[in-house]
Design a protein around this motif. Structure first.
Motif, PDB file in Angstrom:
ATOM      1  N   VAL A  39      28.550  36.101  35.517  1.00 55.38           N
ATOM      2  CA  VAL A  39      28.316  37.158  34.527  1.00 55.38           C
ATOM      3  C   VAL A  39      28.457  38.540  35.172  1.00 55.38           C
ATOM      4  CG1 VAL A  39      26.536  38.248  33.082  1.00 55.38           C
ATOM      5  CG2 VAL A  39      26.916  35.782  32.959  1.00 55.38           C
ATOM      6  N   LEU A  40      27.886  38.716  36.358  1.00 57.03           N
ATOM      7  CA  LEU A  40      27.962  40.017  37.025  1.00 57.03           C
ATOM      8  C   LEU A  40      29.398  40.368  37.386  1.00 57.03           C
ATOM      9  CD1 LEU A  40      24.840  39.886  39.356  1.00 57.03           C
ATOM     10  CD2 LEU A  40      25.108  41.119  37.204  1.00 57.03           C
ATOM     11  N   LEU A  41      30.135  39.389  37.868  1.00 57.05           N
ATOM     12  CA  LEU A  41      31.533  39.656  38.213  1.00 57.05           C
ATOM     13  C   LEU A  41      32.372  39.917  36.971  1.00 57.05           C
ATOM     14  CD1 LEU A  41      31.999  37.002  41.018  1.00 57.05           C
ATOM     15  CD2 LEU A  41      32.136  39.488  41.294  1.00 57.05           C
ATOM     16  N   ARG A  42      32.192  39.097  35.948  1.00 60.26           N
ATOM     17  CA  ARG A  42      33.029  39.208  34.741  1.00 60.26           C
ATOM     18  C   ARG A  42      32.708  40.450  33.932  1.00 60.26           C
ATOM     19  NH1 ARG A  42      36.742  39.830  31.860  1.00 60.26           N
ATOM     20  NH2 ARG A  42      37.200  38.625  30.002  1.00 60.26           N
ATOM     21  N   TYR A  43      31.414  40.698  33.697  1.00 58.42           N
ATOM     22  CA  TYR A  43      31.047  41.787  32.801  1.00 58.42           C
ATOM     23  C   TYR A  43      30.524  43.023  33.533  1.00 58.42           C
ATOM     24  CZ  TYR A  43      31.668  37.985  29.588  1.00 58.42           C
ATOM     25  OH  TYR A  43      32.211  36.941  28.898  1.00 58.42           O
ATOM     26  N   GLY A  44      29.804  42.823  34.613  1.00 59.16           N
ATOM     27  CA  GLY A  44      29.310  43.969  35.379  1.00 59.16           C
ATOM     28  C   GLY A  44      30.416  44.676  36.139  1.00 59.16           C
ATOM     29  N   LEU A  45      31.327  43.877  36.724  1.00 60.50           N
ATOM     30  CA  LEU A  45      32.426  44.445  37.509  1.00 60.50           C
ATOM     31  C   LEU A  45      33.767  44.358  36.802  1.00 60.50           C
ATOM     32  CD1 LEU A  45      31.457  43.111  41.039  1.00 60.50           C
ATOM     33  CD2 LEU A  45      30.999  45.345  40.038  1.00 60.50           C
ATOM     34  N   ARG A  46      33.775  43.754  35.622  1.00 65.09           N
ATOM     35  CA  ARG A  46      34.974  43.636  34.776  1.00 65.09           C
ATOM     36  C   ARG A  46      36.123  42.910  35.458  1.00 65.09           C
ATOM     37  NH1 ARG A  46      33.815  49.303  32.055  1.00 65.09           N
ATOM     38  NH2 ARG A  46      32.267  48.494  30.655  1.00 65.09           N
ATOM     39  N   CYS A  47      35.785  41.865  36.213  1.00 63.73           N
ATOM     40  CA  CYS A  47      36.805  41.010  36.809  1.00 63.73           C
ATOM     41  C   CYS A  47      37.293  40.029  35.754  1.00 63.73           C
ATOM     42  CB  CYS A  47      36.217  40.190  37.965  1.00 63.73           C
ATOM     43  SG  CYS A  47      35.682  41.139  39.382  1.00 63.73           S
ATOM     44  N   SER A  48      38.546  39.638  35.855  1.00 66.21           N
ATOM     45  CA  SER A  48      39.036  38.566  34.995  1.00 66.21           C
ATOM     46  C   SER A  48      38.406  37.260  35.480  1.00 66.21           C
ATOM     47  CB  SER A  48      40.562  38.478  35.084  1.00 66.21           C
ATOM     48  OG  SER A  48      40.931  37.978  36.365  1.00 66.21           O
ATOM     49  N   PRO A  49      38.421  36.219  34.657  1.00 68.92           N
ATOM     50  CA  PRO A  49      37.904  34.931  35.143  1.00 68.92           C
ATOM     51  C   PRO A  49      38.621  34.460  36.414  1.00 68.92           C
ATOM     52  CG  PRO A  49      38.087  34.874  32.765  1.00 68.92           C
ATOM     53  CD  PRO A  49      38.731  36.159  33.221  1.00 68.92           C
ATOM     54  N   GLY A  50      39.905  34.732  36.503  1.00 68.94           N
ATOM     55  CA  GLY A  50      40.661  34.364  37.708  1.00 68.94           C
ATOM     56  C   GLY A  50      40.197  35.146  38.926  1.00 68.94           C
ATOM     57  N   GLU A  51      39.970  36.447  38.750  1.00 72.58           N
ATOM     58  CA  GLU A  51      39.474  37.268  39.866  1.00 72.58           C
ATOM     59  C   GLU A  51      38.079  36.827  40.283  1.00 72.58           C
ATOM     60  OE1 GLU A  51      41.738  41.491  38.823  1.00 72.58           O
ATOM     61  OE2 GLU A  51      39.853  40.972  37.799  1.00 72.58           O
ATOM     62  N   ALA A  52      37.213  36.548  39.298  1.00 77.87           N
ATOM     63  CA  ALA A  52      35.861  36.078  39.610  1.00 77.87           C
ATOM     64  C   ALA A  52      35.930  34.753  40.357  1.00 77.87           C
ATOM     65  CB  ALA A  52      35.034  35.939  38.331  1.00 77.87           C
ATOM     66  N   ALA A  53      36.823  33.869  39.937  1.00 75.31           N
ATOM     67  CA  ALA A  53      36.984  32.574  40.606  1.00 75.31           C
ATOM     68  C   ALA A  53      37.419  32.771  42.058  1.00 75.31           C
ATOM     69  CB  ALA A  53      38.000  31.719  39.858  1.00 75.31           C
ATOM     70  N   SER A  54      38.331  33.695  42.259  1.00 78.85           N
ATOM     71  CA  SER A  54      38.804  33.970  43.611  1.00 78.85           C
ATOM     72  C   SER A  54      37.678  34.489  44.499  1.00 78.85           C
ATOM     73  CB  SER A  54      39.946  34.997  43.556  1.00 78.85           C
ATOM     74  OG  SER A  54      40.363  35.325  44.852  1.00 78.85           O
ATOM     75  N   VAL A  55      36.875  35.400  43.972  1.00 79.05           N
ATOM     76  CA  VAL A  55      35.755  35.955  44.735  1.00 79.05           C
ATOM     77  C   VAL A  55      34.725  34.879  45.044  1.00 79.05           C
ATOM     78  CG1 VAL A  55      33.775  37.524  44.576  1.00 79.05           C
ATOM     79  CG2 VAL A  55      36.036  38.322  43.903  1.00 79.05           C
ATOM     80  N   MET A  56      34.414  34.054  44.053  1.00 75.82           N
ATOM     81  CA  MET A  56      33.376  33.029  44.214  1.00 75.82           C
ATOM     82  C   MET A  56      33.871  31.805  44.976  1.00 75.82           C
ATOM     83  SD  MET A  56      31.601  33.213  40.435  1.00 75.82           S
ATOM     84  CE  MET A  56      30.333  31.993  40.790  1.00 75.82           C
ATOM     85  N   GLY A  57      35.196  31.683  45.127  1.00 73.20           N
ATOM     86  CA  GLY A  57      35.747  30.542  45.839  1.00 73.20           C
ATOM     87  C   GLY A  57      35.710  29.254  45.038  1.00 73.20           C
ATOM     88  N   VAL A  58      35.872  29.381  43.720  1.00 74.36           N
ATOM     89  CA  VAL A  58      35.878  28.204  42.840  1.00 74.36           C
ATOM     90  C   VAL A  58      37.107  28.294  41.931  1.00 74.36           C
ATOM     91  CG1 VAL A  58      33.363  27.956  42.874  1.00 74.36           C
ATOM     92  CG2 VAL A  58      34.432  29.344  41.084  1.00 74.36           C
ATOM     93  N   ASP A  59      37.330  27.259  41.150  1.00 73.87           N
ATOM     94  CA  ASP A  59      38.435  27.262  40.198  1.00 73.87           C
ATOM     95  C   ASP A  59      38.098  28.152  39.004  1.00 73.87           C
ATOM     96  OD1 ASP A  59      39.859  25.393  41.717  1.00 73.87           O
ATOM     97  OD2 ASP A  59      38.852  23.712  40.712  1.00 73.87           O
ATOM     98  N   GLU A  60      39.138  28.652  38.351  1.00 75.29           N
ATOM     99  CA  GLU A  60      38.938  29.488  37.167  1.00 75.29           C
ATOM    100  C   GLU A  60      38.214  28.731  36.063  1.00 75.29           C
ATOM    101  OE1 GLU A  60      41.541  32.162  34.013  1.00 75.29           O
ATOM    102  OE2 GLU A  60      42.430  31.612  35.941  1.00 75.29           O
ATOM    103  N   ALA A  61      38.515  27.443  35.919  1.00 74.18           N
ATOM    104  CA  ALA A  61      37.832  26.626  34.902  1.00 74.18           C
ATOM    105  C   ALA A  61      36.335  26.548  35.188  1.00 74.18           C
ATOM    106  CB  ALA A  61      38.430  25.227  34.860  1.00 74.18           C
ATOM    107  N   THR A  62      35.962  26.549  36.452  1.00 75.08           N
ATOM    108  CA  THR A  62      34.549  26.516  36.822  1.00 75.08           C
ATOM    109  C   THR A  62      33.867  27.809  36.412  1.00 75.08           C
ATOM    110  OG1 THR A  62      35.075  25.056  38.678  1.00 75.08           O
ATOM    111  CG2 THR A  62      32.947  26.193  38.752  1.00 75.08           C
ATOM    112  N   VAL A  63      34.532  28.931  36.625  1.00 79.48           N
ATOM    113  CA  VAL A  63      33.970  30.220  36.198  1.00 79.48           C
ATOM    114  C   VAL A  63      33.815  30.240  34.687  1.00 79.48           C
ATOM    115  CG1 VAL A  63      34.417  32.709  36.020  1.00 79.48           C
ATOM    116  CG2 VAL A  63      34.746  31.541  38.196  1.00 79.48           C
ATOM    117  N   ARG A  64      34.808  29.766  33.959  1.00 77.00           N
ATOM    118  CA  ARG A  64      34.695  29.718  32.498  1.00 77.00           C
ATOM    119  C   ARG A  64      33.521  28.831  32.079  1.00 77.00           C
ATOM    120  NH1 ARG A  64      40.482  29.582  32.690  1.00 77.00           N
ATOM    121  NH2 ARG A  64      40.399  27.323  32.372  1.00 77.00           N
ATOM    122  N   SER A  65      33.312  27.738  32.792  1.00 80.62           N
ATOM    123  CA  SER A  65      32.183  26.863  32.498  1.00 80.62           C
ATOM    124  C   SER A  65      30.858  27.581  32.767  1.00 80.62           C
ATOM    125  CB  SER A  65      32.278  25.588  33.345  1.00 80.62           C
ATOM    126  OG  SER A  65      31.136  24.778  33.155  1.00 80.62           O
TER     127      SER A  65
END
Length: 168
Positions: free
Chosen positions: A108-134
């Motif tokens: 949530v902080l990456l997606r909405y606080g920092l306005r990262c795309s789900p793909g960017e958030a996934a890259s930062v967190m080291g997980v798949d984009e589908a995991t971030v969406r989940s």
């Protein structure tokens, strides 16, 4: 830096946490080169440094509260709206965000606080984009429950008063 700033609330504290994370990563760099998810390890190191810095700033707190000052920044940006209402709504939202599970809160902080795309958030967190969406889907459902039940200052769901009076 932006994530650390959202967690710590000052440029100096964020810079110290990021510097500590960088130093830690550099000390482990040769070992890290053999890791499968280098980005996930670096993310974990940064979060540990943020928690450590938060503990130095406020030893009585167990974990950093996300975006402590962002509520005030949001209220100041609202020229037309009722600033008090924006402030209270934002504080209420960030309070609910702080009650999420760690990975949901990060997403949530990456997606909405920092306005990262789900793909960017996934890259930062080291997980798949589908995991971030989940994580985001889980967070949305939990936030909906938290914000619905916290609408009443007594913490009762909306309509609880009418149910109590009907039973009296």
């Amino acid at each position: 830096m932006r994530f650390a700033y959202l967690q710590l609330g000052s440029d100096a504290a964020a810079e110290e946490a990021v510097d500590a994370a960088f130093d830690s990563i550099m000390g482990e760099w040769l070992r890290m080169l053999h890791m499968d998810r280098l980005d996930a390890y670096a993310w974990t190191v940064l979060k540990q440094c943020i928690v450590g810095r938060q503990h130095l700033l406020n030893p009585w707190r167990r974990r950093p509260e996300p975006m402590d000052i962002s509520a005030f920044e949001a209220a100041l940006k609202e020229a037309q709206a009722d600033r008090y209402e924006v402030l209270t709504d934002t504080i209420r939202f960030y309070s609910a965000v702080s009650r999420l599970a760690e990975r949901q809160r990060d997403a949530v902080l990456l997606r909405y606080g920092l306005r990262c795309s789900p793909g960017e958030a996934a890259s930062v967190m080291g997980v798949d984009e589908a995991t971030v969406r989940s994580y985001l889907g889980q967070a949305h459902r939990r936030l909906a429950r938290l914000l619905d039940t916290s609408a009443d200052p007594a913490g009762r769901p909306a309509g609880a008063d009418s149910a109590e009076s009907a039973g009296s």
